[in-house]
Write an enzyme that holds these catalytic residues in place. Structure first.
Site, short mmCIF file in Angstrom:
data_model
loop_
_atom_site.label_atom_id
_atom_site.label_comp_id
_atom_site.label_asym_id
_atom_site.label_seq_id
_atom_site.Cartn_x
_atom_site.Cartn_y
_atom_site.Cartn_z
CD GLN A 282 76.67 -51.86 -69.70
OE1 GLN A 282 75.86 -52.42 -69.57
NE2 GLN A 282 76.99 -50.73 -69.31
CB CYS A 405 72.13 -48.48 -65.53
SG CYS A 405 72.81 -47.57 -63.90
#
Length: 450
Positions: A282, A405
């Site tokens: 991330q 996402c």
């Protein structure tokens, strides 16, 4: 709105071949960093705008057979109260237009007040759920824990191009053209402290930088251009101060160490992870802890349960899930990337109740026969797809956690679950990408009542 008239200037690098401009009224936000306007009955997706504004745009894609056109704002004639000064000059469309060029990508919402960015993202997420999943949900977009008030300094990963003169650069939006850059305001201080823009990067095609989320020595990955000699690569590497350096072997795809180490140590909620410099992690410094907390709170894995972690990466979620179910339970970790799967094996070394499988998720699920109590999936931007969703449903877990996402692919996949009688039980949306249109979400899905 007025008819398009011939432009008095030529389009800059990255623009299309259409030479017209027009005045448009912006209607609403759309997925992908665009805003919707209409020109002579045709939908136009406009970047760098805000709802309600009257703007002058330069068309960048105008195929007569296309269902929509694209355009960039070059002048704001009536501004929204939510428009602010962009924090990054080379990504500011208005300053770029004044220099007769396009803006670099990566900060397309920088002209919008931060609170308004999150309100718009919530509206976009709601629209995707309504249109693709046929469900209504009141979406509140949460800032990352500890987010800076200006939304800057959060990127722990950054990828740069190199221009023909050997200068650090970035791509213009939807273009092969590049523009020299210096500081990147979205990046953590350690990225900018390397001052890579002062170096002669001739012979290098791409430069990737990764910094541990909690701070530490950065890792710089050099991707040489075809034909660049090892001596030239070594010369560039030797000029980089304050970082470990590796080079990507174009033939094997492996990272070769030049100086320091080719991996980073990440720490999340007291657990250490080893992540190769080229591996996935991330990019927001606060995202790993926020997502792990959301997953554990949402799924409540219990001792003895059987869990699958799909698209598992380096094991960000696998490690805490394995700890939660204990030796009496089991965890299946599936990751497609061979290098990232190797990271997972290191991070879960000695955990005999964890099965780490490198391969396509649909192929692994197709031959996996053991029952599953909980499934967590964190697919790439394209989502999981109908086949994987069907396989998960057939496994009959008590709950599914979906980390996404991309609101469009999530909404599409959610529609498959809802069509099979499943329920969207909870949804959290996070703004891990301030000043961009991107967002991250975690959803808990429950099966039909028995």
């Amino acid at each position: 709105m007025t008819d398009a008239s011939p432009a008095t200037d030529q389009p800059g690098p990255g623009d299309g071949t259409d030479l017209r401009t027009a005045e448009l009224i912006i209607e609403r936000p759309a997925h992908g960093g665009h805003f919707v306007a209409r020109h002579e009955g045709r939908v136009v997706f406009v970047r760098h705008a805000l709802p309600g504004e009257r703007v002058r745009v330069r068309f960048t894609e105008t195929d007569e057979d296309a269902s929509f056109w694209r355009a960039d704002v070059v002048e704001v004639l009536e501004a929204s109260a939510q428009r602010v000064q962009h924090p990054w000059a080379v990504a500011d469309a208005l300053r770029a237009a004044a220099r007769n060029r396009s803006a670099v990508g990566g900060a397309e919402f920088g002209h919008i007040a931060l609170d308004e960015q999150r309100r718009l993202k919530g509206a976009i997420f709601r629209e995707q759920l309504s249109r693709l999943a046929r469900t209504e949900w009141d979406v509140l977009v949460e800032p990352a824990p500890g987010e800076a008030s200006d939304g800057l300094g959060w990127r722990t990963r950054a990828a740069f191009a190199v221009d023909p003169a050997g200068r650090l650069a970035m791509h213009l939006h939807r273009s092969h053209e590049v523009l020299p850059v210096q500081e990147m305001p979205l990046a953590v201080d350690a990225v900018n402290a390397l001052r890579l823009w002062t170096l002669d990067l001739s012979g290098i095609e791409r430069v990737d930088v990764a910094v541990p989320s909690g701070g530490g020595v950065p890792f710089v990955l050099l991707v040489p251009a075809a034909g660049t000699s090892a001596r030239r690569v070594a010369s560039v590497a030797g000029a980089i101060d304050g970082a470990s350096v590796g080079v990507l072997d174009p033939e094997s795809g492996q990272v070769q160490r030049i100086g320091g180490r080719t991996w980073l140590q990440e720490t999340v909620l007291g657990t250490d992870y080893r992540v190769t410099g080229a591996g996935f992690w991330q990019i927001h410094r606060g995202a790993p802890e926020a997502l792990v907390s959301a997953v554990l709170d949402g799924l409540e894995p219990a001792a003895g349960e059987r869990v699958a972690d799909l698209y598992a990466g380096a094991g960000l979620f696998t490690v805490p899930l394995a700890r939660a179910v204990g030796a009496a339970g089991s965890v299946l970790s599936v990751e497609g990337s061979a290098g990232t799967s190797r990271d997972a094996r290191r991070n879960l070394h000695g955990q005999d109740h964890v099965s780490i499988v490198q391969g396509r998720v649909d192929a692994v699920l197709g031959r996996w026969k053991d029952p599953l109590d909980v499934v967590l999936l964190d697919p790439p931007r394209a989502g999981a797809g109908r086949k994987v969703v069907r396989q998960i449903i057939d496994a009959r877990p008590r709950a599914v956690g979906y980390v996404s996402c991309d609101p469009a692919s999530f909404a599409r996949d959610l529609g498959y679950f809802l069509g099979a009688g499943w329920t969207l039980d909870s949804l959290r949306v996070f703004d891990f990408y301030p000043h961009t249109h991107h967002m991250e979400s975690f959803a808990r899905l429950l099966p039909p009542a028995a």
